[in-house]
Design an enzyme around this catalytic site. Sequence first.
Site, mmCIF file in Angstrom:
data_model
loop_
_atom_site.group_PDB
_atom_site.id
_atom_site.type_symbol
_atom_site.label_atom_id
_atom_site.label_comp_id
_atom_site.label_asym_id
_atom_site.label_seq_id
_atom_site.Cartn_x
_atom_site.Cartn_y
_atom_site.Cartn_z
ATOM 1 N N TYR A 33 4.264 2.341 9.885
ATOM 2 C CA TYR A 33 5.721 2.392 10.030
ATOM 3 C C TYR A 33 6.123 3.813 9.555
ATOM 4 C CZ TYR A 33 6.011 2.198 4.984
ATOM 5 O OH TYR A 33 6.018 2.544 3.556
ATOM 6 N N ARG A 52 4.861 12.760 11.280
ATOM 7 C CA ARG A 52 3.877 11.656 10.440
ATOM 8 C C ARG A 52 3.346 10.749 11.274
ATOM 9 N NH1 ARG A 52 6.324 10.419 4.697
ATOM 10 N NH2 ARG A 52 7.544 9.120 5.903
ATOM 11 N N ARG A 100 -7.075 -13.602 17.440
ATOM 12 C CA ARG A 100 -7.505 -13.017 16.256
ATOM 13 C C ARG A 100 -9.158 -12.629 16.340
ATOM 14 N NH1 ARG A 100 -9.859 -13.971 11.271
ATOM 15 N NH2 ARG A 100 -8.650 -12.847 9.597
ATOM 16 N N HIS A 102 -11.256 -9.213 14.340
ATOM 17 C CA HIS A 102 -11.167 -8.090 13.694
ATOM 18 C C HIS A 102 -11.270 -6.870 14.366
ATOM 19 C CE1 HIS A 102 -11.572 -10.794 10.269
ATOM 20 N NE2 HIS A 102 -11.285 -10.086 9.385
ATOM 21 N N LYS A 147 0.643 6.026 6.687
ATOM 22 C CA LYS A 147 1.728 5.084 6.429
ATOM 23 C C LYS A 147 1.538 3.658 6.894
ATOM 24 C CE LYS A 147 6.638 5.696 5.399
ATOM 25 N NZ LYS A 147 6.930 5.162 4.172
ATOM 26 N N GLU A 180 1.334 8.901 -7.272
ATOM 27 C CA GLU A 180 2.696 8.682 -6.787
ATOM 28 C C GLU A 180 3.271 7.221 -7.129
ATOM 29 O OE1 GLU A 180 2.912 8.480 -2.579
ATOM 30 O OE2 GLU A 180 1.227 7.375 -2.365
ATOM 31 N N LEU A 205 1.011 9.756 -0.177
ATOM 32 C CA LEU A 205 1.701 9.880 1.253
ATOM 33 C C LEU A 205 2.326 11.457 1.234
ATOM 34 C CD1 LEU A 205 2.404 8.516 3.837
ATOM 35 C CD2 LEU A 205 4.802 7.982 2.777
HETATM 36 N N1 PDD Z 1 8.466 4.913 1.294
HETATM 37 N N2 PDD Z 1 4.969 7.397 -1.077
HETATM 38 C C1 PDD Z 1 4.963 6.203 -0.674
HETATM 39 C C2 PDD Z 1 3.752 5.336 -1.276
HETATM 40 C C3 PDD Z 1 6.028 5.688 -0.145
HETATM 41 O O1 PDD Z 1 6.068 4.379 0.659
HETATM 42 C C4 PDD Z 1 7.059 6.755 0.116
HETATM 43 C C5 PDD Z 1 8.258 6.385 1.157
HETATM 44 C C6 PDD Z 1 7.167 8.028 -0.127
HETATM 45 C C7 PDD Z 1 8.002 8.974 0.093
HETATM 46 O O2 PDD Z 1 7.995 9.461 1.412
HETATM 47 P P1 PDD Z 1 9.362 9.883 2.109
HETATM 48 O O3 PDD Z 1 9.922 10.968 1.323
HETATM 49 O O4 PDD Z 1 8.742 10.432 3.183
HETATM 50 O O5 PDD Z 1 10.267 8.588 2.389
HETATM 51 C C8 PDD Z 1 5.907 8.387 -0.841
HETATM 52 C C9 PDD Z 1 9.445 4.432 2.132
HETATM 53 C C10 PDD Z 1 10.772 4.987 2.010
HETATM 54 C C11 PDD Z 1 9.400 2.986 2.221
HETATM 55 O O6 PDD Z 1 8.227 2.414 2.192
HETATM 56 O O7 PDD Z 1 10.556 2.413 2.145
#
Ligand code: PDD
Length: 303
Positions: A33, A52, A100, A102, A147, A180, A205
């Site tokens: 996403y 990304r 379904r 895997h 992501k 993070e 991320l």
């Molecule tokens: N999340 N780290 C994680 C685990 C994240 O889920 C996000 C962003 C970030 C920051 O990334 P960015 O600056 O590109 O938004 C870091 C989004 C906003 C979400 O899951 O809603």
Amino acid sequence: MSRIAYVNGRYIPHHQASVHIEDRGYQFADGVYEVMAVMDGEPIDEDLHLNRLERSLSELRIESAMARASLRVVLREIIRRNRIRDGILYLQMTRGVARRDHAFPTPRQTALVITARPATLPPPDALRAGIHVITLPDLRWKRCDIKAIALLPNVLAKQQAREAGAYEAWFVDASGHVTEGSAANAWIVTREGILVTRPVSSKILGGITRLGVLKAAAEEGIPVEERPFHLDEAKTAAEAFLTSTTAFLLPVLKIDDKVIGGGKPGKVTERLFQLYLAEIKTNKKRKRIPHEEKAALSTGNPV
Ligand code: PDD
């Protein structure tokens, strides 16, 4: 006005939008996403988000549901149909619907969903005044650079933060270093005025907001160290903050029970926020959609 979602080639009223029960996103969290901010009707840092997205897809060997140029058109159409001035775009691609099993299905049929909602951007004063974070062990998998929609540890962490009266949870690795947040990157400013954030690796991320803040810091001549920082160092830092697309840059005033910077947003944090805001405003202006794509848009047709 009713909200409109884009689901696999169609624009559908949000309350009717749905995907099949055997979508692999639903059964396996087999998808990726992106979340983008929209300001003045334009997506912010769109190319960086799409870069990304393409990387996440390729790491998981999911084919993109559509070419980038088409995606840009659909994103704008969703902004337009939802009349978003300031808000949030959500885009999700999964490995599609299949019985379904895997292993990957054949033929491949990536599913795409895009939604949008209005939001106060930058975040409201209540948040801008500063937030609290709790810390938790990082229980996630070893590819946090992707992501992926598989966010169970992040969901549990954010809920634990909320129940503790905090805005966010910062994950801490086995050696006691902050990785993070559950949905944001983590930063500190040392007592010597050095900005510190963890370098990109498979443990975090690579945030798009993070990139913007690093650029702003470089232009302002603020010294930066991209290195892991220990939780003890964070708790004795002069300032701390977090960054994400939805939060922009929020001052952290408390980590667990330790008050940071006398409980007030720090000067470096505030300066970086102003610079970041100025930065995305100019970026936005540079990233207007090309003329030919705009023409396709006016037909209102999905591409
Ligand atoms: N999340 N780290 C994680 C685990 C994240 O889920 C996000 C962003 C970030 C920051 O990334 P960015 O600056 O590109 O938004 C870091 C989004 C906003 C979400 O899951 O809603």
